[in-house]
Design a protein around this motif. Structure first.
Motif, PDB file in Angstrom:
ATOM      1  N   ARG A  21      11.098  -5.832   1.512  1.00  0.00           N
ATOM      2  CA  ARG A  21      11.679  -4.521   1.801  1.00  0.00           C
ATOM      3  C   ARG A  21      10.380  -3.375   2.416  1.00  0.00           C
ATOM      4  O   ARG A  21      10.786  -2.604   3.242  1.00  0.00           O
ATOM      5  CB  ARG A  21      12.141  -3.843   0.453  1.00  0.00           C
ATOM      6  CG  ARG A  21      12.649  -2.652   0.555  1.00  0.00           C
ATOM      7  CD  ARG A  21      13.093  -2.237  -0.909  1.00  0.00           C
ATOM      8  NE  ARG A  21      13.887  -0.919  -0.910  1.00  0.00           N
ATOM      9  CZ  ARG A  21      15.222  -0.847  -0.553  1.00  0.00           C
ATOM     10  NH1 ARG A  21      15.807  -1.852  -0.309  1.00  0.00           N
ATOM     11  NH2 ARG A  21      15.916   0.396  -0.352  1.00  0.00           N
ATOM     12  N   PHE A  22       9.230  -3.577   1.859  1.00  0.00           N
ATOM     13  CA  PHE A  22       8.421  -2.767   2.325  1.00  0.00           C
ATOM     14  C   PHE A  22       7.720  -3.251   3.838  1.00  0.00           C
ATOM     15  O   PHE A  22       7.225  -2.404   4.455  1.00  0.00           O
ATOM     16  CB  PHE A  22       7.172  -2.522   1.280  1.00  0.00           C
ATOM     17  CG  PHE A  22       7.678  -1.584   0.153  1.00  0.00           C
ATOM     18  CD1 PHE A  22       7.353  -0.445   0.241  1.00  0.00           C
ATOM     19  CD2 PHE A  22       8.289  -2.056  -0.948  1.00  0.00           C
ATOM     20  CE1 PHE A  22       7.735   0.787  -0.667  1.00  0.00           C
ATOM     21  CE2 PHE A  22       8.807  -1.163  -1.971  1.00  0.00           C
ATOM     22  CZ  PHE A  22       8.386   0.102  -1.894  1.00  0.00           C
ATOM     23  N   ALA A  23       8.262  -4.417   4.324  1.00  0.00           N
ATOM     24  CA  ALA A  23       7.653  -4.823   5.715  1.00  0.00           C
ATOM     25  C   ALA A  23       8.751  -4.502   6.662  1.00  0.00           C
ATOM     26  O   ALA A  23       8.253  -4.491   7.644  1.00  0.00           O
ATOM     27  CB  ALA A  23       7.649  -6.389   5.661  1.00  0.00           C
ATOM     28  N   SER A  24       9.729  -4.092   6.144  1.00  0.00           N
ATOM     29  CA  SER A  24      10.772  -3.393   7.194  1.00  0.00           C
ATOM     30  C   SER A  24      10.349  -1.962   7.523  1.00  0.00           C
ATOM     31  O   SER A  24       9.881  -1.262   7.001  1.00  0.00           O
ATOM     32  CB  SER A  24      12.080  -3.595   6.550  1.00  0.00           C
ATOM     33  OG  SER A  24      12.250  -2.699   5.311  1.00  0.00           O
TER      34      SER A  24
ATOM     35  N   VAL B 284       0.901  -1.209   0.037  1.00  0.00           N
ATOM     36  CA  VAL B 284      -0.090   0.018   0.080  1.00  0.00           C
ATOM     37  C   VAL B 284       1.050   1.290  -0.067  1.00  0.00           C
ATOM     38  O   VAL B 284       1.928   1.356   0.766  1.00  0.00           O
ATOM     39  CB  VAL B 284      -0.933   0.038   1.362  1.00  0.00           C
ATOM     40  CG1 VAL B 284      -1.708   1.164   1.399  1.00  0.00           C
ATOM     41  CG2 VAL B 284      -1.923  -1.326   1.319  1.00  0.00           C
ATOM     42  N   THR B 285       0.595   2.066  -1.023  1.00  0.00           N
ATOM     43  CA  THR B 285       1.528   3.332  -0.985  1.00  0.00           C
ATOM     44  C   THR B 285       0.587   4.626  -1.027  1.00  0.00           C
ATOM     45  O   THR B 285      -0.503   4.514  -1.040  1.00  0.00           O
ATOM     46  CB  THR B 285       2.086   3.198  -2.447  1.00  0.00           C
ATOM     47  OG1 THR B 285       1.212   3.267  -3.244  1.00  0.00           O
ATOM     48  CG2 THR B 285       3.035   2.051  -2.602  1.00  0.00           C
TER      49      THR B 285
ATOM     50  N   GLY C  90       5.512   3.465   1.630  1.00  0.00           N
ATOM     51  CA  GLY C  90       4.600   2.188   1.399  1.00  0.00           C
ATOM     52  C   GLY C  90       4.814   1.309   2.482  1.00  0.00           C
ATOM     53  O   GLY C  90       5.831   1.420   3.325  1.00  0.00           O
ATOM     54  N   THR C  91       4.000   0.458   2.623  1.00  0.00           N
ATOM     55  CA  THR C  91       4.007  -0.741   3.466  1.00  0.00           C
ATOM     56  C   THR C  91       3.547  -1.903   2.802  1.00  0.00           C
ATOM     57  O   THR C  91       2.423  -1.933   2.253  1.00  0.00           O
ATOM     58  CB  THR C  91       3.636  -0.348   4.929  1.00  0.00           C
ATOM     59  OG1 THR C  91       4.098  -1.402   5.925  1.00  0.00           O
ATOM     60  CG2 THR C  91       1.886  -0.258   4.703  1.00  0.00           C
ATOM     61  N   THR C  92       4.153  -3.176   3.316  1.00  0.00           N
ATOM     62  CA  THR C  92       3.616  -4.572   2.907  1.00  0.00           C
ATOM     63  C   THR C  92       2.276  -4.881   3.908  1.00  0.00           C
ATOM     64  O   THR C  92       2.446  -4.538   4.856  1.00  0.00           O
ATOM     65  CB  THR C  92       4.606  -5.568   3.039  1.00  0.00           C
ATOM     66  OG1 THR C  92       5.631  -5.288   2.086  1.00  0.00           O
ATOM     67  CG2 THR C  92       4.137  -6.948   2.760  1.00  0.00           C
TER      68      THR C  92
ATOM     69  N   ASP D  89      13.409   5.053   3.574  1.00  0.00           N
ATOM     70  CA  ASP D  89      13.656   5.148   2.102  1.00  0.00           C
ATOM     71  C   ASP D  89      13.372   3.686   1.467  1.00  0.00           C
ATOM     72  O   ASP D  89      14.228   3.241   0.994  1.00  0.00           O
ATOM     73  CB  ASP D  89      14.880   5.848   1.548  1.00  0.00           C
ATOM     74  CG  ASP D  89      14.597   6.196   0.346  1.00  0.00           C
ATOM     75  OD1 ASP D  89      13.676   5.916  -0.496  1.00  0.00           O
ATOM     76  OD2 ASP D  89      15.587   6.722  -0.437  1.00  0.00           O
ATOM     77  N   LYS D  90      12.154   3.142   1.726  1.00  0.00           N
ATOM     78  CA  LYS D  90      11.874   1.937   1.252  1.00  0.00           C
ATOM     79  C   LYS D  90      11.872   1.704  -0.390  1.00  0.00           C
ATOM     80  O   LYS D  90      12.142   0.642  -0.781  1.00  0.00           O
ATOM     81  CB  LYS D  90      10.483   1.253   1.754  1.00  0.00           C
ATOM     82  CG  LYS D  90      10.299   1.133   3.414  1.00  0.00           C
ATOM     83  CD  LYS D  90       9.165   0.842   3.751  1.00  0.00           C
ATOM     84  CE  LYS D  90       9.030   0.878   5.368  1.00  0.00           C
ATOM     85  NZ  LYS D  90       7.700   0.451   5.603  1.00  0.00           N
TER      86      LYS D  90
END
Length: 168
Positions: A89-92, A27-28, A38-40, A96-97
């Motif tokens: 990557r986006f779950a971390s 989701v961004t 964004g995030t997972t 700056d993902k």
């Protein structure tokens, strides 16, 4: 309920949910400075066909949620089975993902390149649910790319495969 019962219930709930196969998406949103964020997530679903709507669950403390509240928009990038590294990557945590990840702005939100599907959404409502907020989004743009979806089941990434008898 005793504290031991609550702990057991939480552990069992976690195990049941690990057994549910879910699609993986990023989701961004854009920050007020125009930077992508964004995030997972694996907690999203279609909500309505008329009008087209989705629902996405975000942690109440999510930085992304703050940006979505501010802009009133979000993108839902349904990941392709070859994008497990993007999901991680986006779950971390981190600012700056998007470094090293191809993206473009589409309908005012970041679209992750190579995703199997993209939905550009405006926020219709925000609904509280425990320690999360459920975004209800009206879809303003939708694009799909042929491929296999990235899924999450039993704490590992995978993809969907049709049953032999279903493909006859």
């Amino acid at each position: 309920m005793s504290s031991n019962t609550v702990v057991r219930l939480a552990d069992e709930f976690r195990e049941v949910m690990a057994g549910v196969c879910t699609p993986v998406s990023v989701v961004t949103a854009l920050t007020s400075e125009g930077r992508p964020h964004g995030t997972t997530v694996s907690a999203f679903a279609s909500l309505s066909m008329t009008p087209p709507m989705v629902m996405v669950s975000l942690d109440r403390g999510s930085d992304l949620l703050a940006h979505v509240r501010e802009t009133g928009r979000f993108g839902l990038n349904v990941l392709d089975s070859r994008q497990s590294a993007v999901a991680l990557r986006f779950a971390s945590k981190g600012a700056d993902k998007f470094a090293g990840v191809g993206w473009e702005t589409h309908t005012g939100v970041p679209r992750v390149l190579g995703s199997g599907g993209f939905l550009g959404c405006t926020v219709a409502d925000l609904v509280g649910g425990g320690d999360h907020i459920i975004l209800l989004g009206t879809v303003v743009a939708a694009e799909s790319v042929p491929g296999r979806p990235l899924t999450y089941h039993d704490r590992v990434f995978g993809t969907h495969a049709a049953l032999e008898e279903a493909s006859r």
